[in-house]
Design a protein around this motif. Structure first.
Motif, PDB file in Angstrom:
ATOM      1  N   GLY A  71       0.824  -1.211   0.000  1.00 53.04           N
ATOM      2  CA  GLY A  71       0.000   0.000   0.000  1.00 53.04           C
ATOM      3  C   GLY A  71       0.854   1.255   0.000  1.00 53.04           C
ATOM      4  O   GLY A  71       0.617   2.180  -0.780  1.00 53.04           O
ATOM      5  N   ALA A  72       1.859   1.256   0.859  1.00 56.87           N
ATOM      6  CA  ALA A  72       2.733   2.435   0.958  1.00 56.87           C
ATOM      7  C   ALA A  72       3.471   2.671  -0.361  1.00 56.87           C
ATOM      8  O   ALA A  72       3.625   3.815  -0.805  1.00 56.87           O
ATOM      9  N   VAL A  84       1.111   4.039  -2.925  1.00 58.36           N
ATOM     10  CA  VAL A  84       0.852   5.462  -2.667  1.00 58.36           C
ATOM     11  C   VAL A  84       1.943   6.321  -3.314  1.00 58.36           C
ATOM     12  O   VAL A  84       1.663   7.387  -3.872  1.00 58.36           O
ATOM     13  N   LEU A  85       3.177   5.843  -3.270  1.00 59.93           N
ATOM     14  CA  LEU A  85       4.284   6.594  -3.890  1.00 59.93           C
ATOM     15  C   LEU A  85       4.128   6.686  -5.409  1.00 59.93           C
ATOM     16  O   LEU A  85       4.758   7.523  -6.047  1.00 59.93           O
ATOM     17  N   LEU A  86       3.300   5.798  -5.981  1.00 60.98           N
ATOM     18  CA  LEU A  86       3.149   5.752  -7.440  1.00 60.98           C
ATOM     19  C   LEU A  86       1.777   6.242  -7.905  1.00 60.98           C
ATOM     20  O   LEU A  86       1.435   6.099  -9.071  1.00 60.98           O
ATOM     21  N   LYS A  87       1.014   6.835  -7.000  1.00 64.40           N
ATOM     22  CA  LYS A  87      -0.376   7.181  -7.331  1.00 64.40           C
ATOM     23  C   LYS A  87      -0.474   8.196  -8.471  1.00 64.40           C
ATOM     24  O   LYS A  87      -1.416   8.158  -9.254  1.00 64.40           O
ATOM     25  N   ASP A  88       0.461   9.104  -8.578  1.00 63.66           N
ATOM     26  CA  ASP A  88       0.432  10.051  -9.688  1.00 63.66           C
ATOM     27  C   ASP A  88       1.240   9.539 -10.881  1.00 63.66           C
ATOM     28  O   ASP A  88       0.880   9.786 -12.024  1.00 63.66           O
ATOM     29  N   PHE A 139       7.759   7.933   5.975  1.00 64.02           N
ATOM     30  CA  PHE A 139       7.574   6.484   5.899  1.00 64.02           C
ATOM     31  C   PHE A 139       8.277   5.790   7.064  1.00 64.02           C
ATOM     32  O   PHE A 139       8.237   4.574   7.168  1.00 64.02           O
ATOM     33  N   HIS A 184       5.592  13.328  -3.053  1.00 68.16           N
ATOM     34  CA  HIS A 184       6.628  13.889  -3.939  1.00 68.16           C
ATOM     35  C   HIS A 184       6.521  15.400  -4.097  1.00 68.16           C
ATOM     36  O   HIS A 184       7.451  16.035  -4.558  1.00 68.16           O
ATOM     37  N   ALA A 238       5.423   3.133   7.226  1.00 65.97           N
ATOM     38  CA  ALA A 238       5.055   2.604   5.899  1.00 65.97           C
ATOM     39  C   ALA A 238       4.016   1.491   5.995  1.00 65.97           C
ATOM     40  O   ALA A 238       3.163   1.342   5.112  1.00 65.97           O
ATOM     41  N   ILE A 295       0.559   2.931   5.805  1.00 64.33           N
ATOM     42  CA  ILE A 295       0.185   3.774   4.662  1.00 64.33           C
ATOM     43  C   ILE A 295      -0.444   2.897   3.578  1.00 64.33           C
ATOM     44  O   ILE A 295       0.068   1.830   3.265  1.00 64.33           O
ATOM     45  N   ASP A 296      -1.554   3.357   3.049  1.00 65.50           N
ATOM     46  CA  ASP A 296      -2.232   2.587   2.002  1.00 65.50           C
ATOM     47  C   ASP A 296      -3.259   3.486   1.315  1.00 65.50           C
ATOM     48  O   ASP A 296      -3.490   4.608   1.749  1.00 65.50           O
TER      49      ASP A 296
END
Lengths: 555, 555
Positions: free
Chosen positions: A241-242, A245-249, B101, B124, B541, B544-545
């Motif tokens: 999930g974390a 989240v880092l790749l959501k955009d 994180f 980011h 981390a 996070i989700d």
């Protein structure tokens, strides 16, 4: 002729909202990054249109060091198609900072066939590569921490496969030892860095069907093996999930414009020599959702990029190109005719004729996939008519469509001949349904053999003991039915970058197989191909600067 | 009470163009990053207004592990000032992905006093940290390549100082060996990674006056020493232009909005324990250009953040705060009174009274700088009135302004008392001109001594032989007149994180001095402070989700 960046600078860009509006995308729904770049929500993919509209693949003969201008031809063709009244959108990969500051230069096309703003596309763009880098190294940090926190328990791993990535050409990061120092500084380990375009997360980004699928693939990334020999995945760390989240955009395709203000999607960027070499499925589908024609490219020569485009990307997504455009240049052809890299600008009809064997081999290969092929001759200013006619006549003899692309110098007008040829073929004699180079159900060695022999014309394939060990791990995890992604030099059909032309009957050495269980492919390392490039004696970085507020040295 | 992210989600954000318009920034001149974030061109800094308007510094007592909510109080004060009719803008640092994180969480405030969109700011954002990471590691790659290409010549370096950075908490990157493998895989070297907020390039970004100054500082980064013992700088590699190009957008301040739609500039993010701890000069000046009041923060306790804010950032820029707000919480005060970190939520009047010694020490220190001080008591829901009154009465006895901040629970209304107090002080009894803790012309040891004894109350300062060696290098390069940036634990005035309260007469060990010749400061490493943090047993981390399209676990 003016430099790429000088041309780019002269063009008055339209605001990205205007570009969006021009294809029926509601301007308030896009997510702008500056005035000329936007991300487009995935909900705008229209599967009906994806099926209906025409996908064109642009690939190339075996390239010379400077490349054959495949991105330029892709953009050119989209410009040419728009010139003749077809709604065409180009879908490209994002450039990596490594080559931009190293040797090859950017990947935004050239001359009057560029995607813009090239300064941003060639630099940080919308941060997709940085998101991949960050996600990859965050996994490593969390994995190292898991091992460290469990150092005195029975938990833990017997083997770690996951490394780190950076978007830079840095040979000294290939082989490293980390975790040195005190006990509180982690566990010492031999490891290394790949360049970001080789990250499994880059592959996942490019193969994901939607955000859920992205998360699912992240969960299944293989990090290593437990002391009991069981695979240890990202989901075992509880952090998918974390990472998602880092790749959501990053997962959303990027919309930009060409030199002629036609829309372009630029998204994802695995290299074709060390990874699967195609832009994202999502961006290609987005281009098909808004364009009657979607032109996309696959990296390096057709042996690498096109094979993976068909066997991995198309198989995964159901996409199937109506036509393949094979890019050739005099320079690359002469190289294959035995001329040294330094001499390829000089006329040499004899060498050129010999070099056509490389072109023919790629045409032959592409037809095996069921593809209709046209040759796009990418013109350079030193090319002579006599030499061009040698290639033209050769293609006529072979009954292969041929057109000169001069959009580099002339913009879309210079690609009208090519565009007309493409439309004629698509409308009258489109490709057959794709025939893949191998069945997924075949054993791994059989799949590699198929590519090696049918596409590369290798005589035999041999496996290192390391690779044999990996094959056992693959069988143990029942991953035999994954597609294979060959990592091999881009300069030859063989693994020897110096073996030009239509080299045959060589031995292909499989030195390692990397299990990309999350992405869903087996990366087969051939010979000494490096997944972290180095810098040349005079890196391009020396020529990059800002002078009077304008960036110099990007191309 | 709802979680930070649940509150953030409920607030309907205004488009960033509206926020820009609200302060007289032409909406077409900003560079949007999505709908709610924009970069602002540097040309909008108005030096007249920078001089005229009121700068307020928010700093804190020595914090507990979870922090005292300094960012929340900074935002709260800006909200409170706007509530009472003052045009106020908050200028903050950007969060790092490492702590987000890892353990500490994000840095976008909390409760009803946040900067938004917190999901983007905490992830980011506009890619500034990634640009710093990329620029830093690009220098390393080009430096390693220079050494590699010159390995058989007389050129080359005898000592390399420059390392790499990543924006992640990863203890196993602290000490590494790179360049292993074959000869073509680079030169083996013992090196390591710092976290991105400790990068000299982050400091340069935060101290640059404009783009030219940024480039100039990049040129002067010290990378190592030649075989002749001469300093080897970025300009000797000829790549300052390329590195500046990588930072062309990162240098522009980021505009966002608070929970009450007031403007906020969030830009740059060095940590205050391992770097200088302040947001960028450019963002602070931007806030002063558009706000009658600009509220800014300096990281961790006043011994670290505020000292460096005054002695480095203010001295460099000419900025001078009209007032300093010192944040205190019951929890941190009780910690200084001898209560264990796990027990600080429970009432304990006696420990609280003992802990006030830490508050007093910070007030005393801040007054030395010529600052007027008010105490902002940052209220938590478990705080009792009896305990709050102990602090209130103590401040009254000490003739120090005191106000409770309850904006976390109430938004701007909860900071009106604080805002009124601040305005009254600024209008009637503002701070005197800044008196720095040391003169730049003093010898380096004398400067360190001044901070150690006058600010930390150390008894003595001792130097490792490594640090003594660095002092010779500093003298050799005539860099003695640079300011010093102390890297020290944030949990104590001393270098022992367990020594709470008003600890005195300890020995301070200088273990190393890092010459940040480009940024223009000497980073003095005290004891065992790590410039690359590790992860805790249970990293954030794991929590996070994305659930039903909403991000969970960021705070």
């Amino acid at each position: 002729m003016k430099s790429d960046i000088a041309i780019a600078r002269e063009i008055e860009l339209q605001r990205i909202e205007q570009i969006a509006e021009s294809i029926g995308l509601p301007p308030e729904q896009i997510e702008p990054y500056g005035r000329h770049i936007a991300k487009v929500p995935l909900s705008y993919i229209d599967e009906e249109k994806v099926k209906k509209n025409n996908l064109i693949l642009v690939t190339a003969i075996t390239p010379n060091k400077a490349g054959v201008g495949k991105t330029t031809v892709s953009i050119s063709l989209a410009l040419g198609l728009n010139q003749i009244g077809k709604k065409a959108i180009v879908a490209l990969r994002e450039p990596s900072l490594g080559p931009c500051f190293g040797m090859k230069g950017g990947a935004a096309g050239g001359g009057y066939a560029q995607v813009l703003p090239m300064e941003n596309i060639n630099l940080h763009f919308t941060g997709d590569f940085h998101a991949v880098t960050s996600a990859h190294n965050m996994i490593t940090a969390l994995l190292e921490n898991y091992i460290y926190q469990n150092r005195n328990t029975c938990e833990g791993l017997s083997e770690i496969l996951w490394k780190r990535v950076l978007d830079v050409n840095d040979r000294s990061l290939r082989n490293t030892v980390t975790g040195l120092g005190a006990i509180s500084d982690g566990i010492p380990r031999q490891t290394g860095f790949d360049i970001t375009p080789a990250s499994e997360i880059m592959a996942i980004l490019c193969l994901a069907k939607d955000f859920e699928d992205l998360r699912h693939r992240l969960e299944n990334i293989l990090l290593g093996y437990t002391k009991e020999g069981q695979p240890f995945l990202v989901k075992d760390l509880g952090i998918a999930g974390a990472i998602a989240v880092l790749l959501k955009d990053a997962v959303k395709p990027n919309l930009v414009q060409t030199t002629e203000h036609t829309p372009a999607f630029v998204h994802g960027g695995p290299f074709a020599n060390i990874a699967h070499g195609c832009n994202s499925i999502l961006a290609t589908k987005m281009a098909l959702s808004f364009g009657e024609y979607a032109v996309t490219e696959a990296g390096f020569g057709a042996d690498l990029g096109a094979e993976k485009f068909f066997d991995i990307k198309c198989r995964e997504s159901g996409l199937s190109p109506k036509l393949t455009v094979l890019v050739a240049t005099l320079r690359a052809l002469k190289l294959h005719g035995g001329v040294a890299e330094t001499e390829i600008k000089a006329p040499n009809a004899e060498a050129l004729r010999r070099g056509l064997a490389n072109l023919d081999r790629h045409i032959y290969n592409l037809k095996k996939f069921g593809q209709q092929v046209v040759v796009a001759f990418n013109r350079f200013d030193t090319d002579t008519e006599d030499e061009i006619n040698i290639v033209r006549n050769h293609c006529a003899e072979q009954h292969v469509g041929f057109a000169v692309n001069d959009a580099f110098a002339q913009g879309g007008k210079g690609a009208v001949e090519l565009a007309r040829l493409v439309v004629e073929m698509v409308e009258n004699t489109p490709s057959q349904p794709l025939r893949y180079a191998y069945d997924l159900e075949s054993p791994v060695k059989a799949k590699i053999d198929k590519i090696a022999k049918d596409i590369y014309s290798a005589g035999s394939v041999v496996y290192s003991s390391k690779a044999e060990g990996k094959l056992k791990k693959i069988a143990m995890q029942s991953l035999d039915n994954l597609p294979v992604c060959i990592a091999k030099t881009q300069y030859s059909f063989s693994s020897d970058p110096k073996a030009k032309g239509d080299v045959r009957d060589f031995e292909l050495k499989v030195s390692d197989i990397i299990i990309n269980r999350g992405a869903g492919m087996l990366v087969v390392i051939i010979g000494e191909i490096m997944r972290m490039p180095g810098l040349p004696e005079e890196p391009q970085a020396i020529h990059i600067d800002i002078v009077n507020g304008f960036i110099e040295g990007l191309s």
